[in-house]
Scaffold this motif. Sequence first.
Motif, PDB file in Angstrom:
ATOM      1  N   ARG A   1       1.021  -6.664   1.952  1.00 55.54           N
ATOM      2  CA  ARG A   1       0.292  -6.997   3.182  1.00 55.54           C
ATOM      3  C   ARG A   1      -0.781  -5.952   3.457  1.00 55.54           C
ATOM      4  O   ARG A   1      -1.928  -6.286   3.768  1.00 55.54           O
ATOM      5  CB  ARG A   1       1.266  -7.082   4.355  1.00 55.54           C
ATOM      6  N   GLN A   2      -0.444  -4.678   3.342  1.00 55.31           N
ATOM      7  CA  GLN A   2      -1.414  -3.609   3.575  1.00 55.31           C
ATOM      8  C   GLN A   2      -2.576  -3.693   2.593  1.00 55.31           C
ATOM      9  O   GLN A   2      -3.738  -3.550   2.980  1.00 55.31           O
ATOM     10  CB  GLN A   2      -0.739  -2.245   3.463  1.00 55.31           C
TER      11      GLN A   2
ATOM     12  N   ARG B   1       3.969 -12.156  13.558  1.00 56.91           N
ATOM     13  CA  ARG B   1       3.695 -12.552  12.174  1.00 56.91           C
ATOM     14  C   ARG B   1       4.546 -13.754  11.801  1.00 56.91           C
ATOM     15  O   ARG B   1       5.714 -13.635  11.462  1.00 56.91           O
ATOM     16  CB  ARG B   1       3.987 -11.375  11.243  1.00 56.91           C
TER      17      ARG B   1
ATOM     18  N   ALA C   1       6.807  -6.316   0.302  1.00 53.70           N
ATOM     19  CA  ALA C   1       6.011  -7.189   1.172  1.00 53.70           C
ATOM     20  C   ALA C   1       5.077  -6.375   2.066  1.00 53.70           C
ATOM     21  O   ALA C   1       3.930  -6.770   2.296  1.00 53.70           O
ATOM     22  CB  ALA C   1       6.922  -8.062   2.023  1.00 53.70           C
ATOM     23  N   THR C   2       5.535  -5.248   2.549  1.00 54.80           N
ATOM     24  CA  THR C   2       4.698  -4.394   3.395  1.00 54.80           C
ATOM     25  C   THR C   2       3.523  -3.843   2.606  1.00 54.80           C
ATOM     26  O   THR C   2       2.391  -3.833   3.092  1.00 54.80           O
ATOM     27  CB  THR C   2       5.533  -3.241   3.982  1.00 54.80           C
TER      28      THR C   2
ATOM     29  N   LEU D   1      -4.832  -6.832   3.447  1.00 56.81           N
ATOM     30  CA  LEU D   1      -5.638  -6.653   4.646  1.00 56.81           C
ATOM     31  C   LEU D   1      -6.706  -5.579   4.458  1.00 56.81           C
ATOM     32  O   LEU D   1      -7.832  -5.721   4.948  1.00 56.81           O
ATOM     33  CB  LEU D   1      -4.740  -6.313   5.833  1.00 56.81           C
TER      34      LEU D   1
ATOM     35  N   ARG E   1       3.007 -17.499   6.503  1.00 60.01           N
ATOM     36  CA  ARG E   1       3.445 -17.049   5.186  1.00 60.01           C
ATOM     37  C   ARG E   1       2.491 -17.539   4.118  1.00 60.01           C
ATOM     38  O   ARG E   1       1.935 -18.627   4.214  1.00 60.01           O
ATOM     39  CB  ARG E   1       4.838 -17.589   4.878  1.00 60.01           C
ATOM     40  N   HIS E   2       2.340 -16.731   3.070  1.00 57.14           N
ATOM     41  CA  HIS E   2       1.530 -17.098   1.916  1.00 57.14           C
ATOM     42  C   HIS E   2       2.284 -16.710   0.661  1.00 57.14           C
ATOM     43  O   HIS E   2       2.940 -15.671   0.627  1.00 57.14           O
ATOM     44  CB  HIS E   2       0.171 -16.387   1.954  1.00 57.14           C
TER      45      HIS E   2
END
Length: 65
Positions: free
Chosen positions: A41-42, A9, A37-38, A45, A12-13
């Motif tokens: 991201r989850q 990974r 952040a996790t 996605l 970055r955004h």
Amino acid sequence: MYPDPKRVRQHRHMLRLDDYEQALVESLAHYQGEPVATILRQLALRQAAAILASDTGSSVSRSSF
């Protein structure tokens, strides 16, 4: 080191949230016991996969994002 180097990974955004959105995400992260952040991201996605998997993916309105 990694079996598949493309899984590293490195992209970055930036995401900007207001105080209410941040509080909601922080609450969810605290509840799940994960970093913010996790969680983000989850969620991103999962939503992207749902949009791509839907039968009406081409008719999804951009204003719904």
